[in-house]
Scaffold this motif. Structure first.
Motif, PDB file in Angstrom:
ATOM      1  N   UNK A 300      37.414  77.829  18.973  1.00 50.68           N
ATOM      2  CA  UNK A 300      35.976  78.031  18.787  1.00 50.68           C
ATOM      3  C   UNK A 300      35.517  79.156  19.700  1.00 50.68           C
ATOM      4  N   UNK A 301      34.469  79.820  19.286  1.00 48.96           N
ATOM      5  CA  UNK A 301      33.953  80.962  20.051  1.00 48.96           C
ATOM      6  C   UNK A 301      32.862  80.544  21.028  1.00 48.96           C
ATOM      7  N   UNK A 302      32.119  79.491  20.675  1.00 49.61           N
ATOM      8  CA  UNK A 302      31.007  79.036  21.509  1.00 49.61           C
ATOM      9  C   UNK A 302      31.124  77.538  21.772  1.00 49.61           C
ATOM     10  N   UNK A 303      30.382  77.072  22.753  1.00 52.68           N
ATOM     11  CA  UNK A 303      30.338  75.642  23.061  1.00 52.68           C
ATOM     12  C   UNK A 303      29.809  74.856  21.868  1.00 52.68           C
ATOM     13  N   UNK A 304      28.809  75.394  21.240  1.00 54.60           N
ATOM     14  CA  UNK A 304      28.195  74.764  20.073  1.00 54.60           C
ATOM     15  C   UNK A 304      29.215  74.580  18.948  1.00 54.60           C
ATOM     16  N   UNK A 305      29.934  75.648  18.627  1.00 53.61           N
ATOM     17  CA  UNK A 305      30.934  75.578  17.558  1.00 53.61           C
ATOM     18  C   UNK A 305      32.021  74.566  17.907  1.00 53.61           C
ATOM     19  N   UNK A 306      32.452  74.567  19.159  1.00 50.99           N
ATOM     20  CA  UNK A 306      33.489  73.627  19.590  1.00 50.99           C
ATOM     21  C   UNK A 306      33.009  72.184  19.449  1.00 50.99           C
ATOM     22  N   UNK A 307      31.781  71.926  19.876  1.00 51.99           N
ATOM     23  CA  UNK A 307      31.240  70.565  19.809  1.00 51.99           C
ATOM     24  C   UNK A 307      31.145  70.079  18.370  1.00 51.99           C
TER      25      UNK A 307
END
Length: 518
Positions: A300-307
């Motif tokens: 994932x590129x961002x924390x949001x995408x990972x979550x």
């Protein structure tokens, strides 16, 4: 206006106590501003920027306490300094019968809390290593909140823990959720099947709250300390934690959060990932893994995408659902950006004032797509290093949790005073029309965030009619501060609140991009 100073030689007080004194001083009639801090080099710079620096403070040493007051009259200043002396001399309230007893030492604490298997250490860094070693000898897992612990000590402690099958989180580890219990700076989140390993405290808080707010939950959230992924430490705790979660029946999905590790360490981490049968999501902010390590590995590129990817995997949803959530957020951001950009009469600058260092990193991943160069006191690329963190120019994002701001001061998640001053001072600058903030809730954080930040926001809007203030609020409805109440209060004051830091960054960046077209 009158500025007066008292220097208390060799007088040490903890930073939270000093923050409380300063807040009470600012409420004294006639007081315009105050500073109650240890007279470190870093704090002198902040005092100077506040206009409170005096020759007495300049001469004071790191171990001296500086009390500075600006007041309307000499009498007001004298009254404030007298109040400061009285507040500092007050004895702490005695514990009431039936409350927690203060242990005489580690041995007494272990004896009193029979069955305890985790020690949290928050002492001066020079003492933390020896205390952690003593805890390991007593078969306690350790979370070291303290910073300024030598890296050699960290490595020795982690190797000793590995031999005993124990875990050392830290040093400089501020967040963990173990068996559902939030530790230090952490949030009240749902229990579930997603296990998190994070070399980032704020990153851990962001992903765990986003996961919880989306209806999924956390099995364990293990902090490692940010230095764990550096070449000197070798990801000892991160890899150990991955093995623990891989073997944990309650954990079905693993999520890794970190800034980019050293290349050699990244190779070690990816080798461990390939051994894990369970699905693994990983975000290395500013250093995305593009190759397919295994069939069920999801970068994932961002924390949001990972979550959101972790949520999909944990709930058995298709990963496209994560993209839908972010897409819907982007649609909202584009609409809001058009509205805000319409207020701008000129091309303008963005200033990000963050309490969470990982949010500063994430901002640097996202903002350049919209605004071009972004400078920081904690740059992902050293060529974008700010020369002076208190004299901002162009597009800039500041980590107010860096050592230059926190020596002798509480963390900005607790003490809003410095950021409040910067909110006002940056809003007064004609070139600034977007302020990007974060607000982190949860245990350990400021318990009255609205009361503390809204006066600065109201004043900022008064000084700058074209100003847009964008923020995320990291937290849940069951946090002590209750996220929905905080969001409602901010929005009532004119602040635009986004569900995630990434969403806030995209919105702020889009406002700047559209304004630049004028």
């Amino acid at each position: 206006m009158m500025i007066k100073t008292i220097i208390k030689k060799g007088a040490y007080f903890d930073s939270v106590s000093l923050m409380q004194v300063a807040k009470k001083l600012n409420a004294v009639p006639g007081v315009i501003d105050s500073a109650v801090v240890m007279a470190t080099k870093e704090n002198k710079g902040i005092i100077k920027a506040s206009g409170l620096l005096t020759p007495e403070i300049l001469r004071a040493g790191d171990s001296d306490l500086a009390i500075a007051v600006s007041a309307r009259t000499p009498a007001d200043a004298d009254a404030a300094l007298k109040a400061a002396e009285e507040l500092l001399n007050m004895k702490p309230a005695q514990a009431q019968a039936g409350t927690d007893r203060k242990a005489a030492g580690l041995a007494d604490a272990v004896k009193t809390l029979e069955g305890a298997n985790l020690a949290v250490i928050s002492v001066a860094g020079r003492f933390a290593g020896a205390l952690a070693a003593e805890c390991l000898e007593k078969d306690l897992n350790v979370m070291i909140f303290s910073d300024n612990v030598p890296v050699e000590t960290e490595v020795a402690l982690k190797r000793a823990a590995l031999k005993k099958g124990l875990l050392v989180m830290g040093p400089d580890c501020g967040t963990a959720i173990i068996n559902g219990a939030p530790i230090a700076f952490a949030n009240s989140v749902r229990r579930g099947n997603i296990g998190v390993v994070a070399a980032s405290g704020t990153g851990l808080q962001e992903v765990t709250t986003l996961i919880s707010n989306e209806g999924a939950g956390i099995s364990q959230a293990i902090g490692t300390g940010s230095r764990d992924v550096k070449i000197e430490v070798g990801a000892l705790t991160l890899i150990q934690a991955l093995k623990m979660l891989a073997a944990d029946p309650a954990t079905e999905v693993l999520l890794i959060v970190s800034k980019p590790p050293h290349p050699a360490i990244l190779k070690k981490i990816t080798a461990e990932i390939t051994k894990i049968e369970k699905p693994v999501v990983a975000v290395f902010l500013g250093g995305e893994i593009k190759e397919k390590l295994k069939e069920n590995f999801y970068p994932a590129r961002t924390l949001e995408e990972a979550a959101y990817k972790a949520v999909c995997l944990g709930k058995g949803w298709k990963l496209g659902k994560a993209r839908e959530i972010i897409y819907d957020m982007n649609l909202k951001a584009e609409e809001l950006a058009r509205r805000e950009a319409a207020k701008k009469k000129r091309s303008t600058c963005l200033r990000g004032l963050f309490s969470g260092g990982t949010f500063v990193s994430e901002a640097q991943v996202i903002l350049p797509e919209f605004s071009g160069e972004v400078f920081s006191n904690a740059p992902l690329d050293k060529k974008f290093k700010l020369k002076d963190s208190l004299k901002l120019s162009g597009h800039a994002v500041i980590d107010l949790g860096e050592d230059e701001f926190t020596v002798g001061r509480p963390h900005p998640m607790i003490d809003f005073s410095l950021r409040n001053k910067m909110i006002i001072s940056e809003a007064k600058k004609p070139e600034v029309s977007v302020l990007l903030l974060d607000l982190v809730l949860g245990y350990g954080a400021n318990l009255q965030p609205l009361e503390d930040i809204l006066p600065a926001i109201v004043e900022a809007f008064i000084h700058n009619k074209e100003l847009s203030i964008v923020t995320s609020v990291t937290g849940t409805e069951t946090d002590p501060q209750a996220r929905f109440k905080v969001v409602k209060g901010l929005e009532a004051a004119g602040v635009i609140v986004m569900p995630s830091n990434a969403g806030a960054c995209r919105l702020a960046g889009e406002i700047i991009r559209l304004a630049a077209k004028k």
